[in-house]
Structures are given as structure tokens and as C-alpha cells.
Scaffold this active site. Structure first.
Site, PDB file in Angstrom:
ATOM      1  N   CYS A  56       0.838  -1.215   0.000  1.00  0.00           N
ATOM      2  CA  CYS A  56       0.000   0.000   0.000  1.00  0.00           C
ATOM      3  C   CYS A  56       0.869   1.259   0.000  1.00  0.00           C
ATOM      4  CB  CYS A  56      -0.909   0.011   1.226  1.00  0.00           C
ATOM      5  SG  CYS A  56      -1.967  -1.426   1.352  1.00  0.00           S
TER       6      CYS A  56
HETATM    7  C1  BEZ Z   1       0.625  -4.655   1.888  1.00  0.00           C
HETATM    8  O1  BEZ Z   1       0.230  -3.541   1.586  1.00  0.00           O
HETATM    9  O2  BEZ Z   1       1.789  -4.975   1.817  1.00  0.00           O
HETATM   10  C2  BEZ Z   1      -0.373  -5.673   2.357  1.00  0.00           C
HETATM   11  C3  BEZ Z   1      -1.491  -5.290   3.064  1.00  0.00           C
HETATM   12  C4  BEZ Z   1      -2.391  -6.242   3.506  1.00  0.00           C
HETATM   13  C5  BEZ Z   1      -2.158  -7.583   3.233  1.00  0.00           C
HETATM   14  C6  BEZ Z   1      -1.036  -7.968   2.512  1.00  0.00           C
HETATM   15  C7  BEZ Z   1      -0.137  -7.004   2.063  1.00  0.00           C
END
Ligand code: BEZ
Length: 223
Positions: A56
Site C-alpha cells: 500500500c
Molecule cells: C501490503 O500492503 O503490503 C499488504 C497489506 C495487507 C495484506 C497484505 C499485504
């Protein structure tokens, strides 16, 4: 129970041509009414699973880095996260620092999941609480023009989002379509419904005929 969930989800899911739901929400840029924020512009609203997570962080960073590209196309961008505002504000500093950007677009603090539910951003069989990576492109008529859904583990390609917006804006103005992997200023496709004579009249830049239903013309001017 499973059937009920599926039915409920089906009712909630937005499809191409549907009207984008309006809402008012707290964001990192203050309280925003979505329709007022959009005005007569195109819009992108996109969700991600959680603040302070790596994928994210890179996604919001890339969106911020492409801000000028969205501006050039007259597209207002807004992000959705079910985390609270104070968390967004701290995370935004991290994004700016680690991605070397300045996040200017608002991030909605959707703690009660109002926006996530309106846009069907929670897919219960993926996660009952976190939003998936949903993205909607909305036209100036407030209709949904593109939907994208990616799982939490896969970051989206925001250059692809811009490419689709180029196609959407072009095809909203001209009766053409864009072929596979098309990019701005490349040849576009003439509708098969047009006769050769009509096509020649309509597309003065010339036409290239491959067969009766596959014909190209240089991209018509957008402005
Ligand atoms: C991420 O943004 O890395 C992420 C967020 C939630 C679950 C898996 C990855």
C-alpha cells in the site's frame, strides 16, 4: 449463510455504467463531499487493505508521483482506507519520506466502512474486515467507467490506470476503440459498423484496412 453473503455482495457490487455513489467523509484534507470534490472532472477512487503496510505504501507513493499526469487529464484522485484519520496522517508522512513524494490527494478515513460498503470494496471471502485493492474510474457524468480489483498481495499498475483513462477519454469524444496495449498517440480502431466510405469521410487522417472488421486510423486529436 454463504448464499446470503453472495446475494448481499451481488447487490452491493458496482458495474460499468452504474452511477457512482455519493458520500461525505472525513479525509486527510478535511471533510469532503465526493460529488463536490469531483465537480465536472473525471475521478479515481481506490481502496487498499491497511495503513502502514508495504504494498500500500508503494501504491500511494506511485499515485502521488503521478499526480501531474492525473492533473493533466483532469482526473481527481481519492484513496480509501478503513483506518482512522490520525493513523492516515502519520502514515502519509512515512509515504512521503520513503517514496520521495508529497501525497496531495485526500485519503478517506473510512473507519465505519460506509464508503467501502457503498463501493463493495470488502470482499468477505478474501477478508471480512479489510478492503481489497479496488479502483473505480468515474466519468464527468458520475458513471462508473472502469472497475479493477486486485488482491492484497498484488500492487496495481497506476501507469496502466492512466493508459485506460486515456482510452476512456478518447473514446468518450470519438467513435473509435483502442486495440491491445494501445498507448496515447498510437493508431486506433474504426468501428466495424462504419462502411468504408463513411470511415474515409469520418477519419481524414487516413485508414489502414486489415480486413472488413479490422481497420485502423491515426488517433484523432483529443483537444
Ligand atoms: C501490503 O500492503 O503490503 C499488504 C497489506 C495487507 C495484506 C497484505 C499485504
Amino acid at each position: 449463510m454463504q448464499n446470503l453473503l453472495i446475494k448481499k455482495h451481488k447487490i452491493m457490487s458496482l458495474q460499468l455504467g452504474d452511477t457512482a455513489p455519493d458520500f461525505t467523509a472525513e479525509t486527510t484534507e478535511g471533510k469532503i463531499n465526493f460529488y463536490e470534490f469531483l465537480g465536472d472532472n473525471w475521478g479515481v477512487i481506490f481502496s487498499h487493505p491497511a495503513d502502514y503496510t508495504p504494498v500500500c505504501t508503494t501504491e500511494l507513493g506511485r499515485t502521488a508521483a503521478l499526480q501531474k499526469e492525473f492533473d493533466k487529464r483532469g482526473v481527481k484522485v481519492i484513496a480509501v482506507s478503513v483506518d482512522p484519520l490520525d493513523k492516515h496522517l502519520g502514515w502519509r508522512e512515512d509515504i512521503n519520506k520513503t517514496q520521495n513524494v508529497n501525497v496531495e490527494f485526500p485519503i478517506i478515513a473510512d473507519e465505519d466502512r460506509t464508503v467501502a460498503n457503498l463501493y463493495g470494496m470488502i470482499h468477505p471471502n478474501a477478508s471480512t474486515t479489510a478492503t481489497v485493492r479496488s479502483l473505480f474510474v468515474i466519468g464527468p457524468d458520475k458513471k462508473i467507467k472502469l472497475t479493477l480489483t486486485y488482491p492484497a498481495s498484488t500492487g496495481r499498475n497506476f501507469t496502466e490506470v492512466l493508459r485506460v483513462i486515456d482510452s476512456l477519454q478518447l473514446t468518450a469524444k470519438h467513435t473509435v476503440s483502442t486495440p491491445v496495449d494501445w498507448n496515447y498517440e498510437e493508431d486506433v480502431i474504426i468501428p466495424a459498423a462504419l462502411s468504408l466510405e463513411e470511415a474515409n469521410q469520418k477519419f481524414p487522417k487516413g485508414i489502414k484496412v486489415v480486413n472488413s472488421y479490422l481497420r485502423y486510423t491515426p488517433q484523432p486529436d483529443l483537444s
